[in-house]
Write a protein that holds these residues in place. Structure first.
Motif, PDB file in Angstrom:
ATOM      1  N   CYS A 154       3.836  -0.996   3.765  1.00 32.04           N
ATOM      2  CA  CYS A 154       3.005   0.202   3.404  1.00 32.04           C
ATOM      3  C   CYS A 154       4.018   1.028   3.677  1.00 32.04           C
ATOM      4  CB  CYS A 154       1.992   0.379   4.171  1.00 32.04           C
ATOM      5  SG  CYS A 154       2.169   0.880   6.117  1.00 32.04           S
ATOM      6  N   TYR A 184     -11.338  -3.488   6.664  1.00 33.67           N
ATOM      7  CA  TYR A 184     -11.245  -4.297   5.398  1.00 33.67           C
ATOM      8  C   TYR A 184      -9.724  -4.927   5.638  1.00 33.67           C
ATOM      9  CZ  TYR A 184     -15.159  -2.160   3.082  1.00 33.67           C
ATOM     10  OH  TYR A 184     -16.490  -1.593   2.835  1.00 33.67           O
ATOM     11  N   TRP A 185      -8.698  -4.304   5.894  1.00 34.65           N
ATOM     12  CA  TRP A 185      -7.325  -4.790   5.771  1.00 34.65           C
ATOM     13  C   TRP A 185      -7.026  -5.734   6.648  1.00 34.65           C
ATOM     14  CZ3 TRP A 185      -8.166  -3.135   1.322  1.00 34.65           C
ATOM     15  CH2 TRP A 185      -8.742  -1.754   1.014  1.00 34.65           C
ATOM     16  N   ASN A 236      -2.343  -3.356   9.645  1.00 37.45           N
ATOM     17  CA  ASN A 236      -2.121  -4.423   8.853  1.00 37.45           C
ATOM     18  C   ASN A 236      -1.013  -4.858   7.966  1.00 37.45           C
ATOM     19  OD1 ASN A 236      -4.896  -6.124  10.076  1.00 37.45           O
ATOM     20  ND2 ASN A 236      -5.651  -4.020   9.519  1.00 37.45           N
ATOM     21  N   SER A 237      -0.058  -3.939   8.201  1.00 35.21           N
ATOM     22  CA  SER A 237       1.152  -4.266   7.179  1.00 35.21           C
ATOM     23  C   SER A 237       2.169  -4.739   8.134  1.00 35.21           C
ATOM     24  CB  SER A 237       1.400  -2.811   6.677  1.00 35.21           C
ATOM     25  OG  SER A 237       0.634  -2.202   6.096  1.00 35.21           O
ATOM     26  N   ILE A 259      -4.505   0.592   7.741  1.00 30.07           N
ATOM     27  CA  ILE A 259      -3.514   0.072   6.677  1.00 30.07           C
ATOM     28  C   ILE A 259      -2.396  -0.303   7.636  1.00 30.07           C
ATOM     29  CG2 ILE A 259      -1.658   0.769   4.987  1.00 30.07           C
ATOM     30  CD1 ILE A 259      -4.195   2.424   3.829  1.00 30.07           C
ATOM     31  N   ASN A 317       0.848  -0.997   0.188  1.00 33.64           N
ATOM     32  CA  ASN A 317       0.018  -0.059   0.046  1.00 33.64           C
ATOM     33  C   ASN A 317       0.913   1.288   0.177  1.00 33.64           C
ATOM     34  OD1 ASN A 317      -1.859   2.245   1.158  1.00 33.64           O
ATOM     35  ND2 ASN A 317      -3.230   0.497   1.137  1.00 33.64           N
ATOM     36  N   ASN A 337      -6.385  -9.558   2.535  1.00 29.49           N
ATOM     37  CA  ASN A 337      -6.314  -8.234   2.588  1.00 29.49           C
ATOM     38  C   ASN A 337      -5.299  -7.594   3.076  1.00 29.49           C
ATOM     39  OD1 ASN A 337      -8.607  -8.289   0.874  1.00 29.49           O
ATOM     40  ND2 ASN A 337      -9.812  -7.373   2.343  1.00 29.49           N
ATOM     41  N   THR A 338      -4.454  -8.172   3.881  1.00 30.04           N
ATOM     42  CA  THR A 338      -3.155  -7.417   4.566  1.00 30.04           C
ATOM     43  C   THR A 338      -2.205  -6.993   3.504  1.00 30.04           C
ATOM     44  OG1 THR A 338      -2.303  -9.606   5.027  1.00 30.04           O
ATOM     45  CG2 THR A 338      -3.592  -8.581   6.693  1.00 30.04           C
ATOM     46  N   PHE A 339      -1.229  -6.263   3.891  1.00 33.95           N
ATOM     47  CA  PHE A 339      -0.026  -5.883   3.284  1.00 33.95           C
ATOM     48  C   PHE A 339       1.207  -6.224   3.837  1.00 33.95           C
ATOM     49  CE2 PHE A 339      -3.552  -2.662   2.920  1.00 33.95           C
ATOM     50  CZ  PHE A 339      -3.752  -2.622   1.828  1.00 33.95           C
ATOM     51  N   GLN A 373      -1.360  -0.686  -4.001  1.00 32.62           N
ATOM     52  CA  GLN A 373      -2.838  -0.283  -3.756  1.00 32.62           C
ATOM     53  C   GLN A 373      -2.400   1.216  -3.421  1.00 32.62           C
ATOM     54  OE1 GLN A 373      -5.963  -2.457  -2.288  1.00 32.62           O
ATOM     55  NE2 GLN A 373      -6.667  -0.907  -1.140  1.00 32.62           N
ATOM     56  N   GLU A 413     -13.755   1.268   5.889  1.00 30.92           N
ATOM     57  CA  GLU A 413     -12.626   0.727   5.246  1.00 30.92           C
ATOM     58  C   GLU A 413     -11.298   0.248   6.087  1.00 30.92           C
ATOM     59  OE1 GLU A 413     -10.232   1.914   1.215  1.00 30.92           O
ATOM     60  OE2 GLU A 413     -11.265   3.491   2.208  1.00 30.92           O
TER      61      GLU A 413
END
Length: 455
Positions: free
Chosen positions: A129, A118-119, A157-158, A154, A32, A124-126, A63, A115
């Motif tokens: 980022c 979601y992550w 979840n990164s 974000i 992200n 959906n994780t990153f 993203q 939103e």
């Protein structure tokens, strides 16, 4: 008691070059690159170089959200094949549209108020980022600048969090508008680029007529949400020239019109629940707007799950939500995202504010739409359709729609039957298309020759 020397030592330990950061990326990484004016610059540039040099690096996903940039992502400009790098956006913006047309950008449907959630979901994780921030303060905090939104979701979840320091980033005061050095893996310093600005188109005569209808519905002590584009900004500037008093701001996006309202002495926030505060989740506009935000205690940046939560909006009396759309059909279904099958925008917070404003005591929601548009061949077409064209995305369902406004008037669809809706929407359609719309409505079985409206 904190030790400033330890904070500076940690800063040095986490300081890396952009090339070092690019070398952290592995095949099939999901990344992200931040949002709005805080989108990655340094990692984006270095990773573009690495992709060109390393043929084995493949399957990358990048993203962004509301990417307010002066140019395309460097990782896109190198024209790497889709199997090597592909792009996603949960808020389609100018560059995203072109990237999509070239076959390398896909939209992520969202409800903006949720939103953040979601992550953390599976898939959906990153892995990484990366986003721009203001320089670290003496307590080890990096301010996000004009962007908040779902950034903490974000970050949480990164696996790797990288901040890119930009000395030109304004300090946006507010709630959860920063990240501490203890929550960061790496820091990159660079050339401190100027923040990208947004130039809104000048208001047309139709914009002004639509704005007049809306402003006539707004009284003293209202709290106003303005959407993106020339028309909502025209409403804001018309309010600034009016004799309305004691306006408040609670908006997904903080735009230049709010600065105009403040300079006119109209934006005071004195009657808001969050007294004295202009609350927003991201900002985009002129350099003057960014200067206005900088260290300004009346501007309150907050996460999107607070700002866009319909229940929070509903608690604010006299809430006025103003958003644009691409088209609407005779059922009252609103499309604000696509022209046929071509995705041109995102859901954003339109539905969040439509629902919240209607539940507000004295509140109203306005969906603004020009009655027509001209095609490239010069043909004029109605933007009030019998049914939405194939491929159109329903952004706001018919049951949620409150006021619809064109240059020919404003109608309130709440509680109206399908034939009443058809009559009311035809009454604000362009006169050249009303007879045709009546014929189509008759075929659809939602209109009979019992109209109480004289055309």
């Amino acid at each position: 008691m904190y030790d400033i020397s330890l904070i500076h030592s940690e800063y040095k330990d986490k300081l890396i070059t952009e090339d070092f950061a690019a070398n952290l990326v592995k095949s099939n990484y999901r990344m992200n690159f931040g949002l709005g004016t805080g989108c990655s610059v340094y990692l984006d540039r270095a990773l573009a170089k690495r992709i060109q040099q390393d043929e084995l690096l493949r399957g990358l996903e990048i993203q962004t959200e509301i990417a307010i940039r002066n140019d395309y992502l460097e990782t896109y400009k190198i024209n790497a094949p889709v199997d090597r790098v592909r792009f996603y956006s949960s808020h389609f913006f100018n560059q995203d549209r072109v990237m999509q047309q070239n076959g390398n950008c896909w939209y992520v449907p969202i409800l903006f108020n949720e939103e953040n959630l979601y992550w953390g979901l599976e898939g959906n994780t990153f892995d990484i980022c990366a986003f721009q921030v203001a320089p670290m303060d003496k307590y080890g905090n990096f301010n996000f600048g004009p962007i908040n939104a779902d950034l903490h979701g974000i970050i949480k979840n990164s696996k790797i969090v990288i901040v890119e320091v930009n000395e030109k980033m304004p300090i946006a005061l507010g709630y959860e508008s920063h990240i501490n050095i203890s929550d960061i893996n790496y820091i990159i310093e660079g050339e401190n680029p100027d923040l990208a600005t947004i130039e809104h188109k000048s208001a047309t005569e139709d914009d002004k007529r639509i704005s007049e209808f809306i402003v006539s519905q707004i009284g003293n002590n209202a709290t106003v949400q303005l959407g993106v584009g020339a028309l909502p900004n025209c409403v804001g500037r018309m309010l600034a020239d009016s004799d309305i008093k004691e306006i408040g701001a609670h908006s997904e996006m903080l735009v230049d019109a709010y600065m105009d309202l403040y300079n006119a002495g109209i934006l005071t926030n004195n009657k808001r629940t969050d007294k004295g505060l202009s609350v927003y989740t991201f900002a985009g506009g002129s350099k003057e707007l960014y200067d206005f935000i900088d260290d300004n205690p009346i501007c309150c940046s907050a996460p999107v799950d607070y700002v866009n939560n319909p229940a929070n909006i509903a608690k604010i009396d006299n809430f006025m939500s103003i958003n644009g759309c691409i088209g609407i059909d005779l059922y009252g279904q609103v499309c604000s995202e696509s022209v046929g099958f071509r995705n041109v925008s995102g859901t954003g917070g339109q539905l969040d504010f439509v629902q919240g404003a209607f539940r507000s005591k004295g509140g109203k929601s306005f969906i603004c739409c020009h009655s027509t548009r001209k095609l490239k061949n010069g043909q004029k077409v109605s933007l009030i359709h019998p049914t939405l064209p194939p491929g159109s995305i329903v952004t706001t369902p018919r049951a949620a729609v409150n006021y619809v406004v064109t240059e020919y008037g404003a109608v309130n669809l709440k509680g109206k039957s399908t034939w009443q809706r058809a009559e009311m929407l035809i009454s604000i359609a362009h006169p050249d298309f009303r007879a045709e719309l009546i014929k189509e409505a008759e075929k659809m079985g939602i209109w009979r020759n019992t109209s109480k409206i004289t055309y």
